[in-house]
Design an enzyme around this catalytic site. Sequence first.
Site, PDB file in Angstrom:
ATOM      1  CG  ASP A  33     -17.873  10.087   7.729  1.00 21.77           C
ATOM      2  OD1 ASP A  33     -17.992   8.994   8.285  1.00 21.77           O
ATOM      3  OD2 ASP A  33     -18.027  10.245   6.491  1.00 21.77           O
ATOM      4  CG  ASN A  89     -21.985   0.567  11.310  1.00 20.14           C
ATOM      5  OD1 ASN A  89     -22.931   0.459  12.087  1.00 20.14           O
ATOM      6  ND2 ASN A  89     -21.867   1.574  10.466  1.00 20.14           N
ATOM      7  CG  HIS A  95     -24.603   0.480   7.054  1.00 22.60           C
ATOM      8  ND1 HIS A  95     -23.787   1.534   6.730  1.00 22.60           N
ATOM      9  CD2 HIS A  95     -25.738   0.654   6.351  1.00 22.60           C
ATOM     10  CE1 HIS A  95     -24.410   2.313   5.871  1.00 22.60           C
ATOM     11  NE2 HIS A  95     -25.591   1.795   5.609  1.00 22.60           N
ATOM     12  CD  GLN A  96     -16.332  -2.981   9.801  1.00 20.19           C
ATOM     13  OE1 GLN A  96     -16.742  -4.105  10.118  1.00 20.19           O
ATOM     14  NE2 GLN A  96     -15.162  -2.519  10.189  1.00 20.19           N
ATOM     15  CG  HIS A 102     -14.922   3.338  11.624  1.00 16.27           C
ATOM     16  ND1 HIS A 102     -14.572   2.208  10.916  1.00 16.27           N
ATOM     17  CD2 HIS A 102     -16.153   3.685  11.188  1.00 16.27           C
ATOM     18  CE1 HIS A 102     -15.537   1.897  10.074  1.00 16.27           C
ATOM     19  NE2 HIS A 102     -16.517   2.774  10.227  1.00 16.27           N
ATOM     20  CG  PHE A 103     -16.212   3.913  18.428  1.00 16.78           C
ATOM     21  CD1 PHE A 103     -15.023   3.205  18.309  1.00 16.78           C
ATOM     22  CD2 PHE A 103     -17.177   3.437  19.295  1.00 16.78           C
ATOM     23  CE1 PHE A 103     -14.812   2.035  19.032  1.00 16.78           C
ATOM     24  CE2 PHE A 103     -16.973   2.273  20.026  1.00 16.78           C
ATOM     25  CZ  PHE A 103     -15.786   1.573  19.891  1.00 16.78           C
ATOM     26  CG  HIS A 104     -19.851   6.397  12.409  1.00 17.35           C
ATOM     27  ND1 HIS A 104     -19.748   6.954  11.155  1.00 17.35           N
ATOM     28  CD2 HIS A 104     -19.647   5.065  12.237  1.00 17.35           C
ATOM     29  CE1 HIS A 104     -19.505   6.003  10.258  1.00 17.35           C
ATOM     30  NE2 HIS A 104     -19.434   4.843  10.897  1.00 17.35           N
TER      31      HIS A 104
HETATM   32  P1  5GP Z   1     -18.833   2.409   8.159  1.00 18.81           P
HETATM   33  O1  5GP Z   1     -20.043   2.194   7.307  1.00 18.81           O
HETATM   34  O2  5GP Z   1     -17.680   1.500   7.798  1.00 18.81           O
HETATM   35  O3  5GP Z   1     -19.168   2.362   9.642  1.00 18.81           O
HETATM   36  O4  5GP Z   1     -18.405   3.913   7.892  1.00 18.81           O
HETATM   37  C1  5GP Z   1     -17.262   4.286   7.187  1.00 18.81           C
HETATM   38  C2  5GP Z   1     -17.260   5.785   7.147  1.00 18.81           C
HETATM   39  O5  5GP Z   1     -16.008   6.214   6.651  1.00 18.81           O
HETATM   40  C3  5GP Z   1     -18.335   6.394   6.252  1.00 18.81           C
HETATM   41  O6  5GP Z   1     -19.188   7.232   7.009  1.00 18.81           O
HETATM   42  C4  5GP Z   1     -17.546   7.163   5.198  1.00 18.81           C
HETATM   43  O7  5GP Z   1     -18.134   8.382   4.851  1.00 18.81           O
HETATM   44  C5  5GP Z   1     -16.203   7.372   5.878  1.00 18.81           C
HETATM   45  N1  5GP Z   1     -15.074   7.462   4.952  1.00 18.81           N
HETATM   46  C6  5GP Z   1     -14.806   6.629   3.912  1.00 18.81           C
HETATM   47  N2  5GP Z   1     -13.668   6.987   3.285  1.00 18.81           N
HETATM   48  C7  5GP Z   1     -13.208   8.088   3.949  1.00 18.81           C
HETATM   49  C8  5GP Z   1     -12.080   8.919   3.772  1.00 18.81           C
HETATM   50  O8  5GP Z   1     -11.254   8.736   2.870  1.00 18.81           O
HETATM   51  N3  5GP Z   1     -11.902   9.947   4.640  1.00 18.81           N
HETATM   52  C9  5GP Z   1     -12.802  10.176   5.669  1.00 18.81           C
HETATM   53  N4  5GP Z   1     -12.555  11.214   6.464  1.00 18.81           N
HETATM   54  N5  5GP Z   1     -13.893   9.405   5.862  1.00 18.81           N
HETATM   55  C10 5GP Z   1     -14.098   8.373   5.017  1.00 18.81           C
END
Ligand code: 5GP
Length: 141
Positions: A33, A89, A95-96, A102-104
């Site tokens: 991330d 999310n 919070h998406q 995607h899975f964190h």
């Molecule tokens: P969400 O809130 O949609 O679950 O999380 C999206 C995640 O994608 C965030 O933690 C953010 O830091 C990450 N992210 C956004 N843009 C990029 C990018 O260009 N490259 C990478 N590696 N991560 C990203």
Amino acid sequence: MSQRADTIFAKIIRGELPCHRVYEDDLVLAFLDIFPISRGHTLVVPKRAAATLDVLDDDSSAAIGRVLPKISRAVLAATGARSFNVLQNNGADAHQAVFHVHFHIIPHYDDGSGLGIGWNASKLQTDEAVKIAASIAGKLS
Ligand code: 5GP
């Protein structure tokens, strides 16, 4: 332009944007991330575009499920973290921010760094439980 072309993750998957890749197979890509919550914060992403988990195809779902434990083990081994959260999310209100599933994998460290969670639990009421369980089960058939 389609949603697939629009998302930042689709561009990463197509190689149009760089990432720090940690794993790849035919259906899955995992990379760091860019704004990590903690050291080693990793994203596991299906290559086929789907905005949210409920519309992800079965093959991609299976492929993600197959590799999540393995990637989690590697994150723990590489970081020395002993615990971690898997966060997923769906929807802006949940919070998406990037509308490609995607899975964190977020390591949690002894100093307390990692995912902070607000968990506003309430007691399950039997009447409501019977209704909602039956309703969900009915929607699965
Ligand atoms: P969400 O809130 O949609 O679950 O999380 C999206 C995640 O994608 C965030 O933690 C953010 O830091 C990450 N992210 C956004 N843009 C990029 C990018 O260009 N490259 C990478 N590696 N991560 C990203």
